[in-house]
Design a protein around this motif. Sequence first.
Motif, PDB file in Angstrom:
ATOM      1  N   GLY A  46       0.878  -1.271   0.213  1.00 17.08           N
ATOM      2  CA  GLY A  46      -0.070   0.095  -0.001  1.00 17.08           C
ATOM      3  C   GLY A  46       1.135   1.353   0.034  1.00 17.08           C
ATOM      4  N   VAL A  47       0.286   2.151  -0.185  1.00 15.41           N
ATOM      5  CA  VAL A  47       0.718   3.742  -0.258  1.00 15.41           C
ATOM      6  C   VAL A  47      -0.029   4.455   0.618  1.00 15.41           C
ATOM      7  CG1 VAL A  47       1.402   5.851  -1.666  1.00 15.41           C
ATOM      8  CG2 VAL A  47       1.941   3.303  -2.516  1.00 15.41           C
ATOM      9  N   VAL A  48       0.462   5.220   1.546  1.00 16.79           N
ATOM     10  CA  VAL A  48      -0.547   6.310   2.313  1.00 16.79           C
ATOM     11  C   VAL A  48      -0.297   7.616   1.863  1.00 16.79           C
ATOM     12  CG1 VAL A  48      -0.705   7.521   4.442  1.00 16.79           C
ATOM     13  CG2 VAL A  48      -0.376   4.950   4.152  1.00 16.79           C
ATOM     14  N   VAL A  49      -1.284   8.441   1.288  1.00 19.24           N
ATOM     15  CA  VAL A  49      -1.316   9.690   0.808  1.00 19.24           C
ATOM     16  C   VAL A  49      -1.371  10.773   1.941  1.00 19.24           C
ATOM     17  CG1 VAL A  49      -2.206  11.375  -0.768  1.00 19.24           C
ATOM     18  CG2 VAL A  49      -1.977   9.028  -1.190  1.00 19.24           C
ATOM     19  N   LEU A  50      -0.494  11.596   2.166  1.00 19.10           N
ATOM     20  CA  LEU A  50      -0.245  12.645   3.306  1.00 19.10           C
ATOM     21  C   LEU A  50      -0.523  14.099   2.645  1.00 19.10           C
ATOM     22  CD1 LEU A  50       2.512  11.423   5.408  1.00 19.10           C
ATOM     23  CD2 LEU A  50       0.169  10.758   5.583  1.00 19.10           C
ATOM     24  N   HIS A  51      -1.308  14.953   3.245  1.00 22.25           N
ATOM     25  CA  HIS A  51      -1.489  16.240   2.655  1.00 22.25           C
ATOM     26  C   HIS A  51      -0.580  17.183   3.785  1.00 22.25           C
ATOM     27  CE1 HIS A  51      -3.388  20.074   1.908  1.00 22.25           C
ATOM     28  NE2 HIS A  51      -4.030  19.531   0.925  1.00 22.25           N
ATOM     29  N   ARG A  52       0.324  18.099   2.859  1.00 24.71           N
ATOM     30  CA  ARG A  52       1.144  18.930   3.587  1.00 24.71           C
ATOM     31  C   ARG A  52       0.585  19.802   4.107  1.00 24.71           C
ATOM     32  NH1 ARG A  52       6.253  20.151   1.960  1.00 24.71           N
ATOM     33  NH2 ARG A  52       6.071  19.324   0.187  1.00 24.71           N
ATOM     34  N   GLY A  53       0.723  20.214   5.604  1.00 21.52           N
ATOM     35  CA  GLY A  53       0.115  21.049   6.430  1.00 21.52           C
ATOM     36  C   GLY A  53      -1.252  20.651   7.174  1.00 21.52           C
ATOM     37  N   GLN A  54      -1.714  19.310   6.634  1.00 20.09           N
ATOM     38  CA  GLN A  54      -2.792  18.834   7.471  1.00 20.09           C
ATOM     39  C   GLN A  54      -2.475  17.519   8.367  1.00 20.09           C
ATOM     40  OE1 GLN A  54      -6.216  17.817   4.680  1.00 20.09           O
ATOM     41  NE2 GLN A  54      -6.492  15.878   5.967  1.00 20.09           N
ATOM     42  N   ASP A  55      -1.537  16.692   7.653  1.00 23.27           N
ATOM     43  CA  ASP A  55      -1.269  15.582   8.439  1.00 23.27           C
ATOM     44  C   ASP A  55       0.069  15.638   9.177  1.00 23.27           C
ATOM     45  OD1 ASP A  55      -3.595  14.147   7.425  1.00 23.27           O
ATOM     46  OD2 ASP A  55      -2.440  13.864   5.451  1.00 23.27           O
ATOM     47  N   ARG A  56       0.213  15.308  10.475  1.00 24.92           N
ATOM     48  CA  ARG A  56       1.618  15.491  11.274  1.00 24.92           C
ATOM     49  C   ARG A  56       1.778  14.049  11.577  1.00 24.92           C
ATOM     50  NH1 ARG A  56       0.576  20.755  15.376  1.00 24.92           N
ATOM     51  NH2 ARG A  56       0.045  22.059  13.580  1.00 24.92           N
ATOM     52  N   TYR A  57       3.243  13.779  11.511  1.00 30.40           N
ATOM     53  CA  TYR A  57       3.616  12.510  11.511  1.00 30.40           C
ATOM     54  C   TYR A  57       3.181  11.744  13.087  1.00 30.40           C
ATOM     55  CZ  TYR A  57       6.851   8.644  12.193  1.00 30.40           C
ATOM     56  OH  TYR A  57       7.306   7.064  12.164  1.00 30.40           O
ATOM     57  N   ARG A  58       3.101  12.754  14.099  1.00 26.91           N
ATOM     58  CA  ARG A  58       2.787  11.863  15.436  1.00 26.91           C
ATOM     59  C   ARG A  58       1.241  11.333  15.279  1.00 26.91           C
ATOM     60  NH1 ARG A  58       3.287  17.364  16.925  1.00 26.91           N
ATOM     61  NH2 ARG A  58       1.242  18.473  17.393  1.00 26.91           N
TER      62      ARG A  58
END
Length: 203
Positions: free
Chosen positions: A167-179
């Motif tokens: 799988g691949v997880v899509v993250l949105h800059r500024g919305q999703d934080r690693y923690r």
Amino acid sequence: MRERRRRRTRQGQDAYTTLQFNVELYGDSDQVLYITSPYLLAGKTTVAVELANSFAAAGRTTALVEADLRNTPLTDYLPQPVKKVGVSDYLQQKATLAEIIMPTNIERLQVVFGGTRAQGISELFNQQRLAELMGQLRNQFDVVILNTPPLTGEIDTFLLSKQCDAGVVVLHRGQDRYRQVRPLIQKLDAVGSKLLGCVLVDE
């Protein structure tokens, strides 16, 4: 709320071609991929559509499958046929594989929409009929890409991931934080899901 369709630019096209190359490089023999995100509106459907386009353009027969049955965002990206059958209809034994696979105007790319609205979606994903569907798609296509639901809220993607190679997880800059994202990724790992990596989108 639904994801908005984003216009493909030359720069964007090159980015998805690079993503497709990296998936093949690091995914090795992975054939069935799921695309997800931590939350709604992160851009996962855009990534799924464009990655499918890139695989098809590279000469691979590709199936793009709508597995986000609660939101069905693919209908915002691709025209639906008059007969709205798809994944849910197959899982409920109301349609065959031949009836739910739809052509597109892109060579070597076909699509399976979500189908008619169904109750008990998680239960549909937790049955042998799903494994049968994925097995048939594996036999018919070089690459199968599932647009799966966000990781928060329901267990759908965790169930679907068991039928996928990676799988691949899509993250949105500024919305999703690693923690915030890390516990969700750990849950994928706990069910034995292979994660190829994360894609960061700006739009």
